[in-house]
Design an enzyme around this catalytic site. Structure first.
Site, PDB file in Angstrom:
ATOM      1  N   ASP A   1      16.989  46.849  68.123  1.00 17.75           N
ATOM      2  CA  ASP A   1      16.081  47.330  67.085  1.00 17.75           C
ATOM      3  C   ASP A   1      16.845  47.525  65.774  1.00 17.75           C
ATOM      4  O   ASP A   1      17.795  48.301  65.714  1.00 17.75           O
ATOM      5  CB  ASP A   1      15.436  48.648  67.524  1.00 17.75           C
ATOM      6  CG  ASP A   1      14.176  48.980  66.738  1.00 17.75           C
ATOM      7  OD1 ASP A   1      14.185  48.807  65.504  1.00 17.75           O
ATOM      8  OD2 ASP A   1      13.186  49.413  67.355  1.00 17.75           O
TER       9      ASP A   1
ATOM     10  N   CYS B   1       8.428  47.725  63.438  1.00 20.73           N
ATOM     11  CA  CYS B   1       8.651  47.395  64.849  1.00 20.73           C
ATOM     12  C   CYS B   1       7.420  46.813  65.538  1.00 20.73           C
ATOM     13  O   CYS B   1       7.489  45.731  66.133  1.00 20.73           O
ATOM     14  CB  CYS B   1       9.106  48.633  65.616  1.00 20.73           C
ATOM     15  SG  CYS B   1      10.576  49.423  64.934  1.00 20.73           S
TER      16      CYS B   1
END
Length: 494
Positions: free
Chosen positions: A9, A49
């Protein structure tokens, strides 16, 4: 064939030592690239995200799947990678998270999934689900004697100090341990695993030795104007964005965008890269385990990130906006029997990954997929025709606070930003704000807007035409690919 699909991430695309980064060291991903294929111009199609992962798990551009913000539902009619693999008899498991916001239609008002954007993409069976509350990891820390801590307590402390947990007990180590344990339980059966690491996402706090593994003296120069005020002159959205408060963790260390400077910023950037090195270390552990158990040569390994990180460039932190640092991400893949040590400089995108994994598994690619399989590249071939540019999108709206209305005068449906980037130019098209045009070849830092330059009028028109053609070419086609005739349906329907 096994499938190991790894995402990190907020790992920006230049943060690999194999690509010549002056400060970070990623020996394990370098090793994977030397034993597989590295794609040097790979881009996420959306930020943040949830939208980015919607592109990954559906193979669709954001203007088609429309899950455009964290919390924007993903229409249940869109098939996911995991669902397609499950229909074929596989058991796709998830360790980590997918940030897939559930389609609320037909759910009871009391359904707990309606209170979070952290749903699981349909088709995955969670083996170790790590959401924002991090309950499994915190339980692990408590069992190790750290006490009953919250996430905020775990990550408190001064910028650059080591975390209060040992490196072997970090969130990244914990998830890797769970992945290895699952593989041991699964042996010798085939597996399909999506391993989704949260790091190097904030908080930028690392355990020793990773908190100090990167020397700030080796950091590359920042790409930005001398001050946020000068930076903001580039565009009204950027000026307004730089006035917004920073996220909660960053506010502990920086008063605002103007404070993203000096030794404190260098310390933060170094810790971010230390977290990159930590993820690399644990990916290496996982690859070594596959090799030691004789399964690496039967496993398709894919490593990428959901999106990048601005890390102080343009006086920004995070992944909002239109600059390439937020969208350019690593992509490394190793196909059993495929090419070794290949470096691909063609433009590739997140929407390519679902078609690639399905094709490698011998499965048909749904009509919904906007991407193109990368398996030719992985086998050492050169496709006859390939895209000459990438496209990515972001939505600047904030439906919870209405910031876009008060700061920019935008209604809720006028917040889109779309970027077309080729090897020479970049066009940034806003739905209701002025466009930007950059000479990417001469101005790689994107400091000078050429949209109003008469000498660039032809380039701007050509880029805008190409972007329109892209939208028309990839408009949803699950029914438009067929036709009802007097002889019955022809073509293909989904």
């Amino acid at each position: 064939m096994n499938i190991l699909f790894i995402t990190a991430d907020q790992w920006r695309g230049d943060c690999l030592s194999a690509l010549g980064h002056p400060a970070v060291r990623t020996p394990n991903l370098d090793r994977l690239a030397a034993d597989g294929v590295m794609f040097t111009r790979h881009f996420s199609n959306m930020t943040p995200c949830g939208p980015s992962r919607a592109c990954l798990h559906t193979g669709m551009y954001g203007f088609n799947h429309r899950s455009i913000r964290n919390g924007t539902p993903l229409d249940r009619r869109h098939a996911t990678l995991a669902e397609e693999l499950r229909r074929a008899g596989a058991d796709p498991v998830l360790l980590g998270y997918t940030d897939t916001s559930v389609d609320p239609r037909g759910l009871a008002a009391t359904d707990p999934r309606l209170t979070s954007y952290e749903g699981v993409a349909p088709g995955y069976r969670p083996v170790c689900l790590l959401l924002e509350d991090n309950r499994p990891w915190l339980d692990h820390l408590r069992a190790k004697g750290y006490g009953d801590l919250s996430v905020d307590e775990v990550y408190q402390g001064h910028l650059g100090e080591p975390a209060r947990f040992r490196a072997e007990d970090s969130e990244t180590a914990f998830l890797t341990d769970r992945a290895i344990a699952y593989l041991d339980e699964r042996q010798p059966h085939p597996f399909v695993m999506h391993l989704s690491y949260i790091k190097p996402h904030p908080p930028f706090v690392a355990a020793a030795p990773w908190h100090a593994s990167v020397d700030p003296a080796n950091l590359p120069p920042l790409r930005r104007q001398p001050s946020p005020a000068l930076e903001g002159r580039l565009h009204p959205w950027l000026a307004a964005h730089l006035e917004r408060p920073l996220g909660a963790w960053f506010r502990r260390h920086f008063a605002g965008s103007a404070d993203l400077d000096g030794l404190a910023l260098d310390r933060m950037r170094a810790v971010y890269l230390g977290l990159v090195e930590e993820v690399d270390h644990h990916v290496g552990r996982l690859l070594d385990h596959l090799a030691a158990t004789g399964r690496l040569d039967d496993t398709l390994v894919v490593f990428t990130a959901d999106h990048g990180e601005m890390a102080g460039d343009h006086w920004m932190i995070g992944k909002s906006g239109f600059f390439p640092q937020a969208f350019h991400v690593p992509l490394i893949a190793r196909l059993p029997g495929g090419a070794r040590g290949r470096r691909v400089e063609a433009f590739t995108e997140h929407v390519d990954l679902m078609p690639s994994l399905l094709e490698a598994a011998g499965l048909p690619v749904p009509l919904q997929c906007d991407g193109h399989a990368l398996t030719g590249f992985l086998r050492g071939l050169e496709p006859r025709a390939w895209r000459q540019a990438v496209h990515y999108e972001h939505d600047v709206g904030d439906l919870e606070t209405g910031w876009h209305r008060t700061a920019l005068g935008l209604d809720d449906h006028a917040c889109g930003v779309a970027v077309r980037l080729d090897r020479r130019h970049a066009l940034v098209q806003f739905a209701a704000l002025p466009p930007l045009l950059f000479d990417h070849a001469a101005d790689p830092d994107w400091l000078v807007d050429r949209a109003a330059d008469p000498a660039c009028a032809g380039v701007r028109a050509e880029m805008a035409s190409a972007m329109l053609s892209w939208r028309m070419r990839y408009a949803e086609r699950r029914l438009s690919s067929g036709l009802l005739t007097p002889s019955g349906p022809i073509g293909r329907f989904e």
